[in-house]
Design an enzyme around this catalytic site. Sequence first.
Site, short mmCIF file in Angstrom:
data_model
loop_
_atom_site.label_atom_id
_atom_site.label_comp_id
_atom_site.label_asym_id
_atom_site.label_seq_id
_atom_site.Cartn_x
_atom_site.Cartn_y
_atom_site.Cartn_z
N LYS A 266 -13.19 -2.60 12.16
CA LYS A 266 -14.57 -2.56 12.43
C LYS A 266 -15.40 -3.66 12.34
CE LYS A 266 -18.53 -0.12 10.47
NZ LYS A 266 -18.99 0.52 9.37
N LYS A 278 -31.47 2.66 7.52
CA LYS A 278 -31.09 2.53 6.16
C LYS A 278 -32.48 2.24 5.09
CE LYS A 278 -26.46 0.83 6.87
NZ LYS A 278 -25.52 2.00 5.89
N ASP A 348 -26.35 6.06 11.69
CA ASP A 348 -25.81 5.43 10.94
C ASP A 348 -24.09 5.51 10.55
OD1 ASP A 348 -25.72 3.40 8.96
OD2 ASP A 348 -26.22 4.70 7.31
N ARG A 352 -17.21 4.70 13.09
CA ARG A 352 -16.12 5.39 13.72
C ARG A 352 -16.59 5.45 15.27
NH1 ARG A 352 -18.10 10.30 10.05
NH2 ARG A 352 -18.75 8.27 8.80
#
Length: 495
Positions: A266, A278, A348, A352
């Site tokens: 990632k 965030k 957020d 994935r």
Amino acid sequence: MTLQFSLDTAAPETVDTACVLVGVYEHGVLTSAAAQLDSAAGGMLKRQVESGDISGKAGSSTLLFAPTGVAAKRVLVVGLGTQKSFDAARFQKVNLEAARALGRLPVADAVSYLTEVDVPGRDSAWRVRIAALASDHAAYRYTATFKPRDKNKQPELTALAFAANADAQVGLDQAVAIADGVRFARELANLPPNICNPAYIAAQAQAFADTQDKVSCKVLDHVEMEKLGFGSLLAVARGSINKPRLIALEYKGGNDGDKPYAFVGKGVTFDSGGISLKPGAGMEEMKFDMGGAAGVLGAFVAAVKMGLKLNLVCVVPSVENMPDGDSYRPSDVLTSLSGLTIEVLNTDAEGRLILCDALTWTAQNYQPKAMVDAATLTGACVVALGKHASGLMSKHDDLAAELLAAGEETLDRAWRLPLWDDYQTQLDSGFADVANIGGKSAGAITAACFLSRFTDGQRWAHLDIAGTAWDEGRKGLATGRPVALLAQWLLDRAG
């Protein structure tokens, strides 16, 4: 500055160096090397122990200057703790603390006799490798974005020798290669996001490939990815002016036609959370959200430097996740490269979304023997395992066992969490094939369950390194994990 390592077989009292390191256990028990020095110095070490100046507490150190009868200019006495409970983890700790103590001294070279200390079940090659890696880790300094320092400063440690015979050379050679990989990973992860963006990572990968005969590099830009159908990855990247890259390094160290092993990492070079923004506190640490990319690239560097006789591919999907008028939104439905549609419930949970396309592409293009991804994927994994163990998830018991064993061998440990189908229902969506989050419970597991939807038919494992990729706090640095674990796993595969 890179430490230069070597082996030394001279007696500790005769070695001509700026500093010699020996160990002492608690309760005044001297190691063999310490006893030899003590005898040559007329009992000086024992007197220091009896007076309480040398405690033997694990990781402590006491500096002695130019004892009579000893050729070295200094002696650093390092505490080993209790002899009865001395183990591999303690050995790593004392070598790390010893190197830190050395780094505070105005010495350019030193010889360590800590590698002669007995570690149950470990040979001299292992001891030298762990000692060298711990020393290199302690010696690392991040300087890339500081004003250049005065060149007339006091000497810094540049050469460190370990007491061992030629049998340990294999361990030292492995340590040098793995240390190169760890430093590559740490430097990349420590750089600020205004320097280390997707294009920068691609340039670093290409620069490494250009120096290696058996390595090639392929980079896909957003135009090429759009043509191929990277709908999930490209959605995450839409909010940033820094365009995404898919980076693929190939190493052909094995036979032609042999399927490669594959790493996928990632590479979110900064994660604001996107529209699901965030909190501001601690957001500066989100430059480390490419720690998985840094880790797999570092492991790739280590494998190449070791000359492993296998084929390896390293794939890095790299993006920035930013809020913008063109950003993807909660409730958007994305079409991934695999064809599966994804309902976005939280922007957020972007890691994935880039990994799923990268895993699909890697499987389609390389048909790997085994595929391991590494990602700073979930805060839930940090809650579950803290900063000590990486989370490991796989449906393949044999692959999980291999990775766990590699972690134990290198002390870069992982802990297996379940990946049962029971958890898959948490990802059910009323609007797409799968949702990108599974709710508050079992967050690390449901993230891996999401990725598993894109690895059907693959021998695959997932490492969640959100807790282990960097140290906490404003001055916390990247750790370089899981370079050592992955490098050892490949070493074991190469025979």
